[in-house]
Scaffold this motif. Structure first.
Motif, PDB file in Angstrom:
ATOM      1  N   MET A 108       6.722 -59.040 -12.667  1.00 10.49           N
ATOM      2  CA  MET A 108       5.449 -60.073 -12.847  1.00 10.49           C
ATOM      3  C   MET A 108       4.870 -59.895 -14.267  1.00 10.49           C
ATOM      4  SD  MET A 108       5.453 -61.993  -9.953  1.00 10.49           S
ATOM      5  CE  MET A 108       3.725 -62.712  -9.603  1.00 10.49           C
ATOM      6  N   ALA A 109       4.651 -60.944 -15.010  1.00 18.84           N
ATOM      7  CA  ALA A 109       4.122 -60.833 -16.307  1.00 18.84           C
ATOM      8  C   ALA A 109       2.870 -61.185 -16.120  1.00 18.84           C
ATOM      9  CB  ALA A 109       4.833 -61.593 -17.557  1.00 18.84           C
ATOM     10  N   LYS A 110       1.774 -60.336 -16.994  1.00 13.54           N
ATOM     11  CA  LYS A 110       0.347 -60.849 -16.908  1.00 13.54           C
ATOM     12  C   LYS A 110      -0.091 -61.574 -18.038  1.00 13.54           C
ATOM     13  CE  LYS A 110      -1.074 -56.929 -13.984  1.00 13.54           C
ATOM     14  NZ  LYS A 110      -1.989 -55.911 -13.678  1.00 13.54           N
ATOM     15  N   VAL A 111      -0.850 -62.810 -17.860  1.00 16.10           N
ATOM     16  CA  VAL A 111      -1.111 -63.538 -18.933  1.00 16.10           C
ATOM     17  C   VAL A 111      -2.540 -63.710 -19.078  1.00 16.10           C
ATOM     18  CG1 VAL A 111      -0.976 -65.764 -19.976  1.00 16.10           C
ATOM     19  CG2 VAL A 111       1.190 -64.744 -19.241  1.00 16.10           C
ATOM     20  N   LYS A 112      -3.246 -63.587 -20.224  1.00 21.28           N
ATOM     21  CA  LYS A 112      -4.823 -63.543 -20.156  1.00 21.28           C
ATOM     22  C   LYS A 112      -5.181 -65.046 -20.590  1.00 21.28           C
ATOM     23  CE  LYS A 112      -7.416 -59.970 -21.129  1.00 21.28           C
ATOM     24  NZ  LYS A 112      -7.981 -59.089 -21.712  1.00 21.28           N
ATOM     25  N   LYS A 113      -5.862 -65.779 -19.910  1.00 23.11           N
ATOM     26  CA  LYS A 113      -6.014 -67.070 -20.585  1.00 23.11           C
ATOM     27  C   LYS A 113      -7.932 -67.380 -20.623  1.00 23.11           C
ATOM     28  CE  LYS A 113      -6.061 -71.847 -19.013  1.00 23.11           C
ATOM     29  NZ  LYS A 113      -5.597 -72.936 -17.995  1.00 23.11           N
ATOM     30  N   ARG A 114      -8.182 -67.674 -21.975  1.00 23.74           N
ATOM     31  CA  ARG A 114      -9.668 -67.520 -22.091  1.00 23.74           C
ATOM     32  C   ARG A 114     -10.091 -68.811 -21.945  1.00 23.74           C
ATOM     33  NH1 ARG A 114     -11.111 -63.133 -24.920  1.00 23.74           N
ATOM     34  NH2 ARG A 114      -9.542 -62.016 -25.880  1.00 23.74           N
ATOM     35  N   PRO A 115     -11.299 -69.172 -21.163  1.00 23.06           N
ATOM     36  CA  PRO A 115     -11.884 -70.366 -20.964  1.00 23.06           C
ATOM     37  C   PRO A 115     -12.388 -71.015 -22.217  1.00 23.06           C
ATOM     38  CG  PRO A 115     -13.146 -68.801 -20.302  1.00 23.06           C
ATOM     39  CD  PRO A 115     -12.111 -67.981 -20.674  1.00 23.06           C
ATOM     40  N   VAL A 116     -12.462 -72.478 -22.191  1.00 20.60           N
ATOM     41  CA  VAL A 116     -12.626 -73.423 -23.353  1.00 20.60           C
ATOM     42  C   VAL A 116     -14.262 -73.729 -22.991  1.00 20.60           C
ATOM     43  CG1 VAL A 116     -10.547 -74.321 -23.477  1.00 20.60           C
ATOM     44  CG2 VAL A 116     -12.189 -75.259 -22.010  1.00 20.60           C
ATOM     45  N   ALA A 117     -14.948 -73.134 -22.108  1.00 23.99           N
ATOM     46  CA  ALA A 117     -16.345 -73.597 -21.914  1.00 23.99           C
ATOM     47  C   ALA A 117     -17.317 -73.184 -23.025  1.00 23.99           C
ATOM     48  CB  ALA A 117     -16.966 -72.852 -20.736  1.00 23.99           C
ATOM     49  N   PRO A 118     -16.999 -71.774 -23.613  1.00 24.98           N
ATOM     50  CA  PRO A 118     -17.932 -71.375 -24.760  1.00 24.98           C
ATOM     51  C   PRO A 118     -17.565 -72.153 -25.898  1.00 24.98           C
ATOM     52  CG  PRO A 118     -16.776 -69.388 -23.752  1.00 24.98           C
ATOM     53  CD  PRO A 118     -16.121 -70.654 -23.026  1.00 24.98           C
ATOM     54  N   ILE A 119     -16.464 -72.917 -26.358  1.00 21.66           N
ATOM     55  CA  ILE A 119     -16.459 -73.504 -27.458  1.00 21.66           C
ATOM     56  C   ILE A 119     -17.253 -75.002 -27.053  1.00 21.66           C
ATOM     57  CG2 ILE A 119     -14.561 -74.925 -28.732  1.00 21.66           C
ATOM     58  CD1 ILE A 119     -12.690 -72.576 -27.903  1.00 21.66           C
ATOM     59  N   TYR A 120     -17.075 -75.526 -25.841  1.00 16.13           N
ATOM     60  CA  TYR A 120     -17.827 -76.440 -25.739  1.00 16.13           C
ATOM     61  C   TYR A 120     -19.353 -76.441 -25.855  1.00 16.13           C
ATOM     62  CZ  TYR A 120     -13.579 -78.688 -23.650  1.00 16.13           C
ATOM     63  OH  TYR A 120     -12.342 -79.442 -23.577  1.00 16.13           O
ATOM     64  N   ALA A 121     -19.800 -75.080 -25.369  1.00 21.44           N
ATOM     65  CA  ALA A 121     -21.112 -74.777 -25.641  1.00 21.44           C
ATOM     66  C   ALA A 121     -21.549 -74.867 -27.178  1.00 21.44           C
ATOM     67  CB  ALA A 121     -21.530 -73.505 -24.961  1.00 21.44           C
ATOM     68  N   VAL A 122     -20.646 -74.410 -27.881  1.00 19.87           N
ATOM     69  CA  VAL A 122     -20.937 -74.233 -29.405  1.00 19.87           C
ATOM     70  C   VAL A 122     -21.358 -75.538 -29.692  1.00 19.87           C
ATOM     71  CG1 VAL A 122     -20.205 -73.562 -31.629  1.00 19.87           C
ATOM     72  CG2 VAL A 122     -20.317 -71.687 -29.666  1.00 19.87           C
ATOM     73  N   ALA A 123     -19.951 -76.617 -29.566  1.00 18.38           N
ATOM     74  CA  ALA A 123     -20.013 -78.000 -29.859  1.00 18.38           C
ATOM     75  C   ALA A 123     -21.461 -78.507 -29.493  1.00 18.38           C
ATOM     76  CB  ALA A 123     -18.930 -78.527 -29.378  1.00 18.38           C
TER      77      ALA A 123
END
Length: 222
Positions: free
Chosen positions: A1-16
């Protein structure tokens, strides 16, 4: 099994959203004001990262597809018959290709008949290998020459020009196909010659026995 880290986009929306609100309520005329807004954006982004941390997902390893293995053709135990079956498949496949390519409906019907008769001829020999010598000329000359004629017709027909040579050759092939169809039928009929003779003999003997025993239509004299 390969592990993939996914960063949420919510912080980018907050900056916008921050820049949108900042632009509505605070002027952005000087470099200091832009730097101040950028610093606030960095703070909001860091807070967003804390509120919405990155998530780790496990992805199953890709399954390696095994190359398809060509199904092995069953052997009859007789190499000559095996070769005959291979040649049958090649010839029938070529007839179908030519039939799809040649648009003339009359020739199409004739090719259908030739294909069906060819399969019946070879089926008889596969079932009765002792009949193989009877079709050697058919396999070595008549069948390949028929395919050669059909291929020539197909090439000339594809040119789309009714020149003297092309039209004359096509007409000869069209006339010859009727004779070829009859020849294929006679070849198939010839394969049943010995069987027909045996059946005819059996019928004659049975008629004589039935007549002698008074069981037939005409009673033979004592």
């Amino acid at each position: 099994m390969a592990k993939v880290k996914k960063r949420p986009v919510a912080p980018i929306y907050a900056v916008a959203a921050l820049w949108l609100v900042w632009g509505l309520f605070f002027p952005l005329h000087t470099a200091f004001q832009f730097v101040l807004a950028a610093a606030a954006s960095a703070v909001v982004y860091c807070l967003g990262r804390l509120i919405w941390p990155a998530q780790t997902y496990e992805i199953p390893d890709p399954v390696e597809e095994k190359p398809r293995e060509e199904p092995k053709k069953k052997s009859t135990g007789n190499k000559e018959i095996d070769d005959l079956i291979v040649e049958r498949d090649r010839a029938v496949g070529e007839m179908r290709r030519l039939n799809d390519s040649i648009k003339d409906p009359t020739i199409s019907v004739q090719i259908d008949h030739l294909e069906a008769t060819t399969k019946k001829i070879i089926a008889q020999v596969v079932e009765h290998p002792e009949k193989l010598p009877q079709i050697r000329r058919f396999m070595n000359y008549y069948l390949p020459t028929t395919l050669k004629l059909l291929n020539a017709y197909d090439r000339m027909d594809d040119v789309g020009v009714d020149g003297e040579n092309i039209s004359g050759t096509k007409a000869k092939v069209e006339q010859m196909l009727g004779t070829i169809v009859q020849a294929f039928d006679k070849q198939l009929d010839a394969l049943f010659g010995a069987e027909a003779l045996d059946i005819s003999t059996d019928i004659t003997v049975m008629e004589q026995m039935l007549a002698r025993e008074g069981l037939g239509g005409t009673q033979m004299p004592e």
